[in-house]
Design an enzyme around this catalytic site. Structure first.
Site, PDB file in Angstrom:
ATOM      1  N   ALA A   8      12.295  30.052  16.352  1.00 16.66           N
ATOM      2  CA  ALA A   8      13.591  30.296  15.719  1.00 16.66           C
ATOM      3  C   ALA A   8      13.910  29.189  14.720  1.00 16.66           C
ATOM      4  O   ALA A   8      13.588  29.297  13.536  1.00 16.66           O
ATOM      5  CB  ALA A   8      14.680  30.406  16.788  1.00 16.66           C
ATOM      6  N   CYS A  21      22.099  36.218  24.213  1.00 11.56           N
ATOM      7  CA  CYS A  21      23.099  35.614  23.328  1.00 11.56           C
ATOM      8  C   CYS A  21      24.342  35.210  24.119  1.00 11.56           C
ATOM      9  O   CYS A  21      24.977  36.051  24.762  1.00 11.56           O
ATOM     10  CB  CYS A  21      23.492  36.605  22.223  1.00 11.56           C
ATOM     11  SG  CYS A  21      24.748  35.944  21.103  1.00 11.56           S
ATOM     12  N   HIS A  76      13.917  32.605  26.584  1.00 12.54           N
ATOM     13  CA  HIS A  76      14.426  31.375  25.978  1.00 12.54           C
ATOM     14  C   HIS A  76      14.571  30.355  27.100  1.00 12.54           C
ATOM     15  O   HIS A  76      15.315  30.574  28.065  1.00 12.54           O
ATOM     16  CB  HIS A  76      15.775  31.626  25.299  1.00 12.54           C
ATOM     17  CG  HIS A  76      16.242  30.490  24.455  1.00 12.54           C
ATOM     18  ND1 HIS A  76      16.617  29.283  24.976  1.00 12.54           N
ATOM     19  CD2 HIS A  76      16.367  30.362  23.110  1.00 12.54           C
ATOM     20  CE1 HIS A  76      16.973  28.464  23.998  1.00 12.54           C
ATOM     21  NE2 HIS A  76      16.837  29.106  22.856  1.00 12.54           N
ATOM     22  N   PRO A 104      14.537  36.548  16.579  1.00  7.11           N
ATOM     23  CA  PRO A 104      15.748  37.149  16.001  1.00  7.11           C
ATOM     24  C   PRO A 104      16.814  36.088  15.816  1.00  7.11           C
ATOM     25  O   PRO A 104      17.140  35.354  16.757  1.00  7.11           O
ATOM     26  CB  PRO A 104      16.162  38.187  17.063  1.00  7.11           C
ATOM     27  CG  PRO A 104      15.579  37.673  18.343  1.00  7.11           C
ATOM     28  CD  PRO A 104      14.309  36.972  17.975  1.00  7.11           C
TER      29      PRO A 104
END
Length: 501
Positions: free
Chosen positions: A254, A115, A182, A17
């Site tokens: 990504a 995020c 991540h 994303p």
């Protein structure tokens, strides 16, 4: 609830994303090049809850449209079994409401817990959730129990390996289908965002494969490794290298995919110009906004932004100009003509269906409501309601429908067992209802309250009642006004569920 989808998160290559990147054209392009699963960009729960689901017959898509007519999320049948909807949320019930809104059109639901951007953490979303395991558990458990599609989440690693592994174990117990990790430290990413705001040089932190590996070995659900674009993934064969280094079930890509989505091709990269032209074809096919298109193309050009091509792209101010930059002007004209013809054809079919389904007993006129022609706070609906009460008829009943093709509205009002409507479609439910009221009033020969009609008895009535209330106030009497009197002067503007034609 039982998961009833074939989506599997083992042995997959996944488009991560990415804000402004993970829109429909990029997702479809990644699938073309070999991606197994694609995630959409993070979409905030509150914004999604304001959207209506609209079937776009021209583009053959499902659109989730905001009140300002902006398409927040667009998807199509081609990706329905492989797209995961990622949302930003800090509330379990809101998250569930959004998931229920979109679950029939996507393959899975993901919660963003990584995020570090300020807009996300200030609202207690994204990376802020990592400091609140109870809230994480509440959101994920609610989703797993409440929908039929698999639920995933995406996290960043914590400063301590032990804390990160313990968090992953707790997340696993919620029943989610997979966890994406991540491999960069949360706090270094927060520092990264701080320095980014300060316009200082961005530091490059290494991805911690050992931490992702520790999580992979500690949980039984699939772990999706993310964050290898800078250190590992330069070409397709590097994807497997990164997967082995992290012992992960799958790999999520990504930046490497943003720079060139043909990273997913087993046969190797396509020439960048071909990739960009393939992307533009999807842009035209699915009416992507030119600013988003321009942003994604600039990410692909990277070092070439200062070339002649890059400068032309930077100067482009429309989709047509972007197409001309990439020598696709003729393709733009052909595609635009095809969709205009399709739109016209669908409009004709819709009109034919309207004519066939039209109740012959409905009285029709071609009228629209223009509030500039009426005194403030006085509308045809108010006049019609007043007339019905005077004549001892039941109050008017409005039935409003929305046309999916152009999202315009039409309303039919029933008064004294007769139906009235305008043949003109309006951009809002309120305007359509006022137009229907005008048709009824004009048919009955009853004043509708226009300024040109002279003295307005509703305004005079309001003035008299205002004077009565002032007198009552001076005498200390109860100022409460009966609800039936208020109804004479307050137009009914409450929202209602609008069925689609």
């Amino acid at each position: 609830m039982t998961v009833n989808t074939p989506l599997c998160f083992r042995g997959k290559k996944i488009l991560a994303p990415m804000v402004r990147v993970g829109t429909l054209p990029m997702r479809l392009l990644a699938l073309d090049y070999g991606a197994d699963i694609v995630y959409c960009e993070e979409l905030i729960d509150i914004k999604m809850l304001q959207c209506k689901r609209v079937v776009n017959e021209v583009l053959e898509t499902v659109d989730f449209v905001a009140p300002n007519d902006r398409v927040v999320f667009r998807t199509c049948e081609r990706e329905r079994q492989r797209v995961v909807f990622q949302m930003g949320s800090a509330d379990a019930e809101r998250a569930l409401a959004v998931a229920k809104l979109v679950e029939d059109d996507v393959a899975g639901i993901d919660i963003n817990m990584g995020c570090p951007k300020e807009y996300s953490t200030k609202a207690s979303m994204g990376a802020a959730l990592l400091s609140d395991p109870d809230k994480i558990e509440s959101i994920l458990t609610t989703l797993v129990k409440g929908i039929c599609k698999p639920v995933t989440c995406k996290i960043r690693i914590l400063p301590s390996v032990e804390d990160t592994v313990n968090l992953a174990k707790r997340i696993e117990k919620t029943g989610i289908a997979a966890i994406a990790v991540h491999g960069r430290n949360l706090w270094s990413c927060l520092l990264f965002c701080f320095l980014e705001r300060k316009k200082e040089e961005r530091p490059q932190h290494p991805v911690h494969c050992d931490v992702i590996k520790a999580i992979s070995e500690a949980v039984s659900i699939p772990v999706i490794a993310n964050g290898g674009s800078h250190d590992f993934i330069k070409e397709y064969t590097d994807i497997e290298t990164f997967q082995k280094a992290t012992a992960a079930s799958s790999v999520m890509i990504a930046r490497a995919a943003m720079w060139n989505p043909s990273i997913f091709r087993k046969e190797g990269f396509f020439p960048l110009k071909d990739v960009m032209q393939d992307y533009i074809k999807y842009v035209l096919r699915y009416d992507n906004h030119y600013t988003n298109t321009k942003y994604c193309l600039c990410q692909m050009l990277r070092e070439q932004l200062e070339t002649t091509l890059g400068k032309k792209l930077h100067a482009a101010q429309s989709t047509q100009e972007i197409c001309e930059v990439f020598e696709m002007g003729d393709f733009y004209e052909e595609t635009t003509a095809i969709f205009e013809a399709k739109k016209t054809s669908l409009e004709t079919e819709t009109q034919d269906e309207d004519d066939q389904m039209e109740d012959p007993d409905v009285i029709k006129m071609a009228v629209r409501f223009d509030k500039r022609e009426y005194p403030p706070q006085i509308t045809p609906k108010m006049y019609l309601l007043e007339w019905c009460r005077k004549e001892k008829h039941p109050q008017p009943v409005y039935e409003t429908i929305q046309r999916p093709l152009d999202r315009l509205f039409c309303s039919v009002v029933t008064v004294a067992e007769r139906k009235y409507r305008s043949t003109l479609w309006d951009k809002s439910k309120k305007l359509a209802e006022q137009a229907a009221a005008i048709v009824c009033l004009r048919t009955l020969g009853v004043p509708e309250g226009k300024l040109c009609e002279g003295e307005n008895h509703l305004i005079n009535k309001r003035k008299r009642e205002d004077q009565e209330r002032l007198i009552n106030r001076d005498h200390g009497e109860d100022l409460a006004e009966p609800s039936h009197k208020k109804a004479n002067f307050i137009d009914d503007t409450s929202d209602m569920n609008v069925p689609k034609m």
